[in-house]
Design a protein around this motif. Structure first.
Motif, PDB file in Angstrom:
ATOM      1  N   SER A 293       0.837  -1.207   0.000  1.00 20.57           N
ATOM      2  CA  SER A 293       0.000   0.000   0.000  1.00 20.57           C
ATOM      3  C   SER A 293       0.866   1.249   0.000  1.00 20.57           C
ATOM      4  O   SER A 293       1.925   1.283   0.616  1.00 20.57           O
ATOM      5  N   ARG A 294       0.390   2.250  -0.700  1.00 16.36           N
ATOM      6  CA  ARG A 294       1.100   3.537  -0.740  1.00 16.36           C
ATOM      7  C   ARG A 294       0.183   4.565  -0.087  1.00 16.36           C
ATOM      8  O   ARG A 294      -0.958   4.735  -0.482  1.00 16.36           O
ATOM      9  N   ARG A 295       0.725   5.225   0.910  1.00 13.97           N
ATOM     10  CA  ARG A 295      -0.089   6.187   1.642  1.00 13.97           C
ATOM     11  C   ARG A 295       0.456   7.592   1.431  1.00 13.97           C
ATOM     12  O   ARG A 295       1.561   7.766   0.957  1.00 13.97           O
ATOM     13  N   LEU A 307      -4.343   8.614  -6.284  1.00 13.60           N
ATOM     14  CA  LEU A 307      -4.527   7.170  -6.418  1.00 13.60           C
ATOM     15  C   LEU A 307      -4.334   6.705  -7.864  1.00 13.60           C
ATOM     16  O   LEU A 307      -3.884   5.582  -8.103  1.00 13.60           O
ATOM     17  N   VAL A 310      -0.759   6.331  -8.091  1.00 10.94           N
ATOM     18  CA  VAL A 310      -0.366   5.077  -7.406  1.00 10.94           C
ATOM     19  C   VAL A 310      -0.589   3.885  -8.343  1.00 10.94           C
ATOM     20  O   VAL A 310       0.244   2.979  -8.444  1.00 10.94           O
TER      21      VAL A 310
ATOM     22  N   LEU B  93      -6.918  -1.202  -5.756  1.00 13.73           N
ATOM     23  CA  LEU B  93      -6.487  -0.453  -4.574  1.00 13.73           C
ATOM     24  C   LEU B  93      -6.688  -1.313  -3.333  1.00 13.73           C
ATOM     25  O   LEU B  93      -7.708  -2.002  -3.213  1.00 13.73           O
ATOM     26  N   SER B  94      -5.718  -1.225  -2.428  1.00  8.50           N
ATOM     27  CA  SER B  94      -5.786  -2.076  -1.238  1.00  8.50           C
ATOM     28  C   SER B  94      -6.831  -1.540  -0.250  1.00  8.50           C
ATOM     29  O   SER B  94      -7.349  -0.426  -0.408  1.00  8.50           O
ATOM     30  N   GLU B  97      -5.798   1.714   1.241  1.00 11.01           N
ATOM     31  CA  GLU B  97      -5.861   2.808   0.265  1.00 11.01           C
ATOM     32  C   GLU B  97      -7.300   3.290   0.055  1.00 11.01           C
ATOM     33  O   GLU B  97      -7.541   4.478  -0.154  1.00 11.01           O
ATOM     34  N   HIS B  98      -8.251   2.350   0.122  1.00  7.88           N
ATOM     35  CA  HIS B  98      -9.660   2.754   0.018  1.00  7.88           C
ATOM     36  C   HIS B  98     -10.044   3.673   1.181  1.00  7.88           C
ATOM     37  O   HIS B  98     -10.629   4.735   0.978  1.00  7.88           O
ATOM     38  N   ASP B 100      -8.089   5.307   3.174  1.00  7.75           N
ATOM     39  CA  ASP B 100      -7.295   6.543   3.030  1.00  7.75           C
ATOM     40  C   ASP B 100      -7.983   7.523   2.083  1.00  7.75           C
ATOM     41  O   ASP B 100      -8.016   8.725   2.327  1.00  7.75           O
ATOM     42  N   GLU B 112      -4.022   9.524   8.462  1.00 12.14           N
ATOM     43  CA  GLU B 112      -3.454   8.164   8.492  1.00 12.14           C
ATOM     44  C   GLU B 112      -3.683   7.484   9.840  1.00 12.14           C
ATOM     45  O   GLU B 112      -3.984   6.289   9.888  1.00 12.14           O
TER      46      GLU B 112
END
Lengths: 490, 208
Positions: A293-295, A307, A310, B93-94, B97-98, B100, B112
Motif C-alpha cells: 500500500s502507498r499512503r 490514487l 499510485v 487499490l488495497s 488505500e480505500h 485513506d 493516516e
C-alpha cells in the motif's frame, strides 16, 4: 461418520470417468440426431459460402495491391505489413491464452473431476488440443489473409502461413510449460510479450526505413524450408513437453481460467464490452491478491488523482504500453500515411489509454462508491481523467515528429477512451428492436463501435491542412468530455 | 430539543400498480438512532434508496439539515454517509488505500492515524494490504463501514448492516453506532438484527 479406511487409493481411469459421464447424459439430450445433422449442414454450408466470399475478396485485393502498389514505402508496407500484423495477433493470442491459463477447465470439472485420483494429463489433453488449434488457426488465418491481400504468390503464402501456424503451436506449448512450472509469474508475463517485442523491433526498423521489400524471400527457397522445418521440430518437441507437464498444472490455475471464461461469456452474450473490461481487470487483480500500500498524497479531489498515480506506479505496464505504441505513428509516417498518421495516432492512443481508465470506470459503474465521496459526480470523473490525460499528452509530444498535433491527439484519445469506459450497458428494460437474430436493445450493436466513433470524429478534422483542424478537433473533444463527465449515472 | 437532521415528508413510491411506500413521513433528530423495521419486501431498502437519491420517489421529499437531498449535491455528500447494498470497490487499490481515499477526500485531520484506528476497529488492520477481490463478503461489508465511519457525517444511513457480519461484528457495530450518537450524529438503519433493535434505537419506524 467417516468411511472405512482404505489401504490405498487407486488411480482412476479418465476413459472410465468419461464413459460414466456419457452414461449419465444419455437420455437427457435436448437435440435429436436429425437436428444435429441439420445444424452441421448449415454450419458447413455457411462456412463454405463465407469462406469462398472471403477468399475471393482476398485474391482480388491481392491482385489490386500488386497492380497499384509500386512506390518504395508502399512496397515496404506490402511486404512487411503481413508479418507485423501476424506478430500483433500472436501477441494478442498470447496475452489471452496466458490470461486463461492457457489450459483451463470448467469449475464443475475442477471441483468434481480434478479432485479425484484421475490422471490429470488425460483430462487436460482435450482442452490443450482445443487451445492449440484455436491459437494456431488464428495465427495461420491472419498470416494467410494478410499475405494474400499483400499479393504474395501461392507458394510463399503457403510456406509463411505454415510458419505462422507452427509459431502459434510453439507459443501455446511454451505457455503450457510455464503454466505447469513454478517459475515466477513475471517470467511468464515477460515471455508472453516475446512476439510483441519482435513486433516492436519491426516497427522501429520500419520507422528507420531499414525494412526493404527485397529483404523478404518471395519464393519458397531454402530459407523458407529451413524456417518451417525448424518450427516443425520446435512445435513437436514443445507440444510433447507440454503434454508431459500437464500432470503438474495446479487445480487453482485451471479453475481460474474456467471461471474467467464463464464470466466473460456472460458479458459477451450481451455485447457489453465494458463489462468484459471489468471482468478482465477484476480477475487480474484478484490473482495478484495483495499489494504494497502507498499512503500519503493530497486531500480533497487530489486524493483521487494521487490514487491514479499510485495505480501507474503499481502497474507501470500501462505506461509502457503507451510508450510501446509510439513507433506505430513513426512507422505509419515512414510508410507514407501522411496526414492519416494523426487519425491512426488518435485510434492507437485511445486503445492504449483504456487500461488507464480504471478509476473512471469504477466510479461510473458503481454509484454506491461515488456516493461515499464528497464531490459531485462530474468533479470525481474529471479528477480521474487527469493522470490519463497527462500520459496521453506525453504520448502526443513523443510522436510530434511523426504528426505535429500533440494536444488534439491526446484529447481525442482521452475523449474516445472516456466514451468507451462510461458507456451504458445494453438496456433490456427498454423497447427492443426486432431483428432476424431476435429482439435486441437499441444500443446493443452500437456498443461495439463505442469509442472508435469519437476517435474518428476527433481525428478526421486533423486531416484539414491548417490550424483550424486542430481547433475543431480540440473543440469536439472538449464537448464530448464535458458531456461524459456531467452525464447522470445509469 | 435536538435539531432535525432528516425530515421525510409524504414519500411515495410505486412500481406499476403496486405501492411500495405510501406517504411515509417521519423526522430524525441529531443524537439519535432510528431503526426501520418490517418484514422482507416491506420497502425498507426502497425507502432508504429514495432518501439518499439513488431512486426517484413518485412524490414526497427528504430534506437533510433543511436542504433537499440530492446525491449530486455537495451538501448531501458532505453530511450524509451511506452504506447500501450496491457496494463495490476499486479492484486495484488495497483496503487501506480505500479508507485513506475517503479520509483524504474529506480532509480528515491526521488522516493516516484515524484510518489505522478505524481499520483496527473494523478488524481489517491485518488485511490492509489486501485487494478487495480477495476479501470475504463480511470483510467487504466491514470495509464499506470503515469508509463510512472514517469521515465526518451528520447522518449515517445503513441498509441491513447485520448482513454478512458475525456475532462479534454486530456487537462492535452496536457500540460504534452508540458512539456516533454520542458524537452528535443521527443514524437511520434498516435492520432485522435483534442485537441492533433491542435497546439501541431511540425510535423505530415500522413499515409493512
Amino acid at each position: 461418520m467417516s468411511g472405512t479406511p482404505r489401504a490405498a487409493v487407486e488411480e482412476v481411469d479418465a476413459r472410465h470417468l468419461r464413459r460414466q459421464i456419457r452414461q449419465w447424459r444419455r437420455g437427457r439430450a435436448d437435440a435429436r440426431l436429425v437436428d444435429v445433422i441439420g445444424d452441421a449442414y448449415v454450419a458447413i454450408f455457411s462456412t463454405l459460402i463465407v469462406g469462398s466470399m472471403l477468399g475471393s475478396v482476398l485474391v482480388h485485393t491481392g491482385a489490386l495491391t500488386a497492380r497499384t502498389c509500386s512506390g518504395g514505402p508502399c512496397q515496404s508496407a506490402r511486404f512487411w505489413g503481413p508479418w507485423l500484423i501476424t506478430l500483433a495477433v500472436l501477441t494478442l493470442v498470447g496475452v489471452l491464452a496466458r490470461m486463461f491459463g492457457p489450459v483451463f477447465v470448467s469449475s464443475a470439472t475442477a471441483s468434481w473431476l480434478l479432485s479425484t485420483p484421475v490422471r490429470r494429463r488425460s483430462l487436460l489433453l482435450g482442452p490443450l488440443a482445443l487451445i492449440a488449434t484455436i491459437c494456431a488457426s488464428l495465427a495461420g488465418a491472419t498470416a494467410l489473409s494478410s499475405l494474400a491481400v499483400a499479393g504474395f504468390g501461392v507458394a510463399p503464402t503457403a510456406a509463411a502461413t505454415g510458419a505462422a501456424l507452427l509459431a502459434g503451436l510453439v507459443l501455446v506449448a511454451l505457455w503450457t510449460v510455464l503454466q505447469a512450472s513454478e517459475a515466477p509469474r513475471l517470467v511468464g508475463s515477460t515471455l508472453v510479450w516475446l512476439p510483441g517485442l519482435v513486433l516492436e523491433a519491426g516497427l522501429v526498423l520500419t520507422w528507420r526505413g531499414d525494412l526493404h521489400p527485397h529483404a523478404v524471400p518471395r519464393d519458397v527457397d531454402a530459407v523458407w524450408l529451413g524456417v518451417d522445418g525448424a518450427l516443425v521440430v520446435l512445435a513437436v518437441a514443445g507440444i510433447l513437453l507440454a503434454v508431459a507437464r500437464l500432470d503438474r498444472v495446479r487445480n487453482r490455475d485451471l479453475a481460474a481460467g474456467g471461471q474467467l471464461g464463464a464470466a466473460l461469456s456472460g458479458a459477451l452474450a450481451t455485447l457489453d464490452l465494458s463489462l468484459v473490461y471489468d471482468v478482465v481487470i477484476g480477475q487480474r487483480w484478484r490473482r495478484r491478491g495483495q499489494v504494497r500500500s502507498r499512503r500519503g498524497g493530497a486531500h480533497g479531489l487530489g486524493a483521487l488523482i494521487w490514487l491514479d498515480a499510485v495505480r501507474l506506479w503499481r502497474s507501470p505496464s500501462r505506461l509502457l504500453l503507451i510508450i510501446a505504441t509510439i513507433p506505430i505513428a513513426y512507422a505509419a509516417r515512414a510508410l507514407d500515411a501522411g496526414a492519416g498518421t494523426a487519425v491512426i495516432s488518435v485510434v492507437v492512443g485511445f486503445l492504449a489509454a483504456l487500461p488507464l481508465m480504471v478509476g473512471l470506470r469504477v466510479l461510473t459503474r458503481t454509484p454506491g462508491l461515488a456516493r461515499m465521496l464528497p464531490f459531485t459526480a462530474a468533479q470525481a470523473r474529471a479528477a480521474t481523467l487527469v493522470v490519463p490525460c497527462g500520459c496521453l499528452l506525453i504520448y502526443g509530444i513523443l510522436i510530434i515528429s511523426a504528426t505535429p498535433h500533440p494536444i488534439p491527439i491526446a484529447l481525442g484519445a482521452l475523449a474516445a477512451a472516456a466514451r468507451w469506459v462510461t458507456g451504458r450497458p445494453p438496456d433490456y428494460g427498454r423497447p427492443l428492436v426486432s431483428t432476424p437474430a431476435g429482439a435486441v436493445p437499441a444500443n446493443l450493436y452500437g456498443s461495439a463501435l463505442r469509442g472508435f466513433d469519437v476517435a474518428l470524429l476527433t481525428g478526421l478534422p486533423l486531416l484539414i491542412p491548417n490550424a483550424n483542424g486542430d481547433a475543431i478537433s480540440v473543440a469536439i473533444s472538449a464537448v464530448v468530455l464535458l458531456v461524459l463527465v456531467n452525464r447522470k449515472s445509469a | 430539543m435536538s435539531k432535525v437532521v432528516l425530515e421525510v415528508a409524504g414519500l411515495t413510491k410505486r412500481y406499476g400498480d403496486r405501492t411500495v411506500l405510501d406517504a411515509i413521513s417521519f423526522t430524525i433528530p441529531a443524537d439519535s438512532i432510528t431503526a426501520l423495521a418490517g418484514p422482507n419486501g416491506s420497502g425498507k431498502s426502497t425507502l432508504l434508496r429514495c432518501i439518499v437519491g439513488a431512486e426517484e420517489p413518485d412524490s414526497g421529499t427528504a430534506t437533510l439539515l433543511g436542504q433537499p437531498i440530492d446525491e449530486r449535491s455537495l451538501h448531501s455528500r458532505q453530511h450524509l454517509a451511506v452504506v447500501l447494498d450496491d457496494l463495490d470497490f476499486f479492484p486495484d487499490l488495497s483496503v487501506v488505500e480505500h479508507v485513506d481515499l475517503f479520509a483524504k477526500a474529506f480532509a480528515v485531520p491526521g488522516a493516516e492515524e484515524v484510518v489505522d484506528d478505524v481499520l483496527n476497529e473494523v478488524g481489517l488492520i491485518d488485511q490492509s494490504g489486501q485487494l478487495p477481490g480477495t476479501l470475504s463478503s463480511g470483510q467487504r461489508r466491514r470495509l464499506a463501514l470503515a469508509g463510512a465511519l472514517v469521515r465526518p457525517f451528520s447522518l449515517l444511513i445503513l441498509d441491513e448492516p447485520e448482513q454478512r457480519l458475525d456475532a462479534d461484528g454486530l456487537v462492535w457495530l452496536a457500540g460504534r453506532l452508540r458512539r456516533a450518537r454520542e458524537d452528535g450524529a443521527a443514524v437511520l438503519m434498516a435492520t432485522h438484527a435483534p442485537v441492533l433493535l433491542d435497546g439501541l434505537p431511540d425510535d423505530v419506524v415500522a413499515l409493512g
